[in-house]
Design a protein around this motif. Structure first.
Motif, short mmCIF file in Angstrom:
data_model
loop_
_atom_site.label_atom_id
_atom_site.label_comp_id
_atom_site.label_asym_id
_atom_site.label_seq_id
_atom_site.Cartn_x
_atom_site.Cartn_y
_atom_site.Cartn_z
N VAL A 10 2.46 7.38 -7.17
CA VAL A 10 1.72 8.55 -7.65
C VAL A 10 2.62 9.78 -7.71
O VAL A 10 2.38 10.69 -8.51
N LEU A 11 3.67 9.81 -6.91
CA LEU A 11 4.61 10.94 -6.99
C LEU A 11 5.27 11.00 -8.36
O LEU A 11 5.59 12.08 -8.85
N GLY A 12 5.46 9.86 -9.00
CA GLY A 12 6.00 9.85 -10.36
C GLY A 12 5.06 10.51 -11.35
O GLY A 12 5.49 11.17 -12.29
N LEU A 13 3.76 10.33 -11.13
CA LEU A 13 2.77 11.02 -11.96
C LEU A 13 2.89 12.53 -11.78
O LEU A 13 2.86 13.29 -12.74
N LYS A 25 13.15 -0.23 7.61
CA LYS A 25 14.31 0.67 7.44
C LYS A 25 14.96 0.51 6.06
O LYS A 25 15.73 1.37 5.64
N ASP A 26 14.64 -0.56 5.36
CA ASP A 26 15.26 -0.82 4.06
C ASP A 26 14.33 -0.58 2.87
O ASP A 26 14.68 -0.93 1.74
N ILE A 27 13.19 0.03 3.08
CA ILE A 27 12.20 0.15 2.00
C ILE A 27 12.36 1.41 1.15
O ILE A 27 11.83 1.49 0.05
N ASN A 28 13.13 2.39 1.62
CA ASN A 28 13.27 3.65 0.87
C ASN A 28 13.74 3.46 -0.58
O ASN A 28 13.21 4.13 -1.47
N HIS A 33 11.79 5.01 -3.94
CA HIS A 33 12.46 5.80 -4.98
C HIS A 33 12.28 5.14 -6.35
O HIS A 33 11.98 5.81 -7.33
N ALA A 34 12.45 3.83 -6.40
CA ALA A 34 12.30 3.10 -7.67
C ALA A 34 10.88 3.21 -8.21
O ALA A 34 10.69 3.34 -9.43
N ALA A 35 9.89 3.16 -7.34
CA ALA A 35 8.49 3.26 -7.79
C ALA A 35 8.22 4.63 -8.42
O ALA A 35 7.55 4.72 -9.45
N VAL A 36 8.75 5.69 -7.81
CA VAL A 36 8.58 7.04 -8.36
C VAL A 36 9.28 7.14 -9.72
O VAL A 36 8.69 7.59 -10.70
N GLU A 37 10.53 6.72 -9.77
CA GLU A 37 11.31 6.81 -11.01
C GLU A 37 10.69 5.97 -12.13
O GLU A 37 10.60 6.42 -13.27
N ALA A 38 10.28 4.76 -11.82
CA ALA A 38 9.71 3.88 -12.84
C ALA A 38 8.39 4.42 -13.37
O ALA A 38 8.11 4.32 -14.57
N THR A 39 7.57 4.99 -12.50
CA THR A 39 6.30 5.56 -12.93
C THR A 39 6.53 6.74 -13.86
O THR A 39 5.93 6.85 -14.94
N ASP A 90 0.84 -1.20 0.00
CA ASP A 90 0.00 0.00 0.00
C ASP A 90 0.87 1.25 0.00
O ASP A 90 0.61 2.21 -0.74
N ARG A 91 1.88 1.25 0.82
CA ARG A 91 2.79 2.41 0.90
C ARG A 91 3.53 2.60 -0.42
O ARG A 91 3.73 3.73 -0.87
N LEU A 92 3.95 1.50 -1.03
CA LEU A 92 4.65 1.57 -2.31
C LEU A 92 3.74 2.16 -3.40
O LEU A 92 4.16 3.00 -4.19
N ALA A 93 2.48 1.74 -3.41
CA ALA A 93 1.52 2.26 -4.40
C ALA A 93 1.32 3.76 -4.23
O ALA A 93 1.21 4.50 -5.21
N ARG A 94 1.27 4.24 -3.00
CA ARG A 94 1.09 5.67 -2.76
C ARG A 94 2.30 6.47 -3.26
O ARG A 94 2.16 7.58 -3.76
N ARG A 95 3.49 5.90 -3.14
CA ARG A 95 4.69 6.60 -3.62
C ARG A 95 4.71 6.68 -5.14
O ARG A 95 5.21 7.64 -5.71
#
Length: 139
Positions: A45-48, A89-92, A96-102, A38-43
């Motif tokens: 949208v920042l790529g959009l 602690k290791d999810i950042n 970042h990848a989700a934003v960049e890929a989007t 869920d948290r990854l999906a919300r991030r």
């Protein structure tokens, strides 16, 4: 880019509405729990937002994320054993990848678009890539 280079549909015949939708799907093989997805999906949208989208009132923007990092036997009535999860602690880097890929996927789809004739003969033209490159390099 001026309309003379990339003509747009006649706005008198096609009223301007602030709508449109995008569905963003993020898939990873990192072992994530549903809350982390869920948290990854919300991030994503920042790529959009980085491409200029900002979610007008009429837009139907959605994002989902899923992980294939755990395989569960759902037919078995026992407790699930051995579920793995990435430490918080290791999810950042995944965020970042989700934003960049989007962002990259949206830009790629724009660059690969072709001239299209749609409803009532309305034509939407592809972008001239050389002009787009020069505009993006100017920023």
């Amino acid at each position: 880019m001026p309309g003379s280079e990339v003509p747009v549909p006649d706005r008198k015949a096609v009223p301007h509405t602030e709508d449109g939708s995008i569905i963003i799907v993020v898939a990873t093989d990192a072992p994530l729990l549903s809350k982390q997805c869920d948290r990854l999906a919300r991030r994503a949208v920042l790529g959009l937002g980085r491409t200029g989208g900002f979610g007008h009132n009429g837009s139907g923007d959605y994002s989902i994320a899923f992980s294939t990092g755990n395989v569960l036997n759902l037919r078995d009535g026992d407790l699930h054993q051995g579920i793995k999860a990435l430490p918080e602690k290791d999810i950042n880097p995944l965020f970042h990848a989700a934003v960049e890929a989007t962002e990259e996927a949206i830009v790629n789809s724009i660059c690969k678009a072709t001239t299209t004739t749609g409803y009532k003969g309305r034509v939407v033209y592809e972008l001239p890539l050389e002009t787009l490159k020069s505009v993006m390099a100017a920023d």
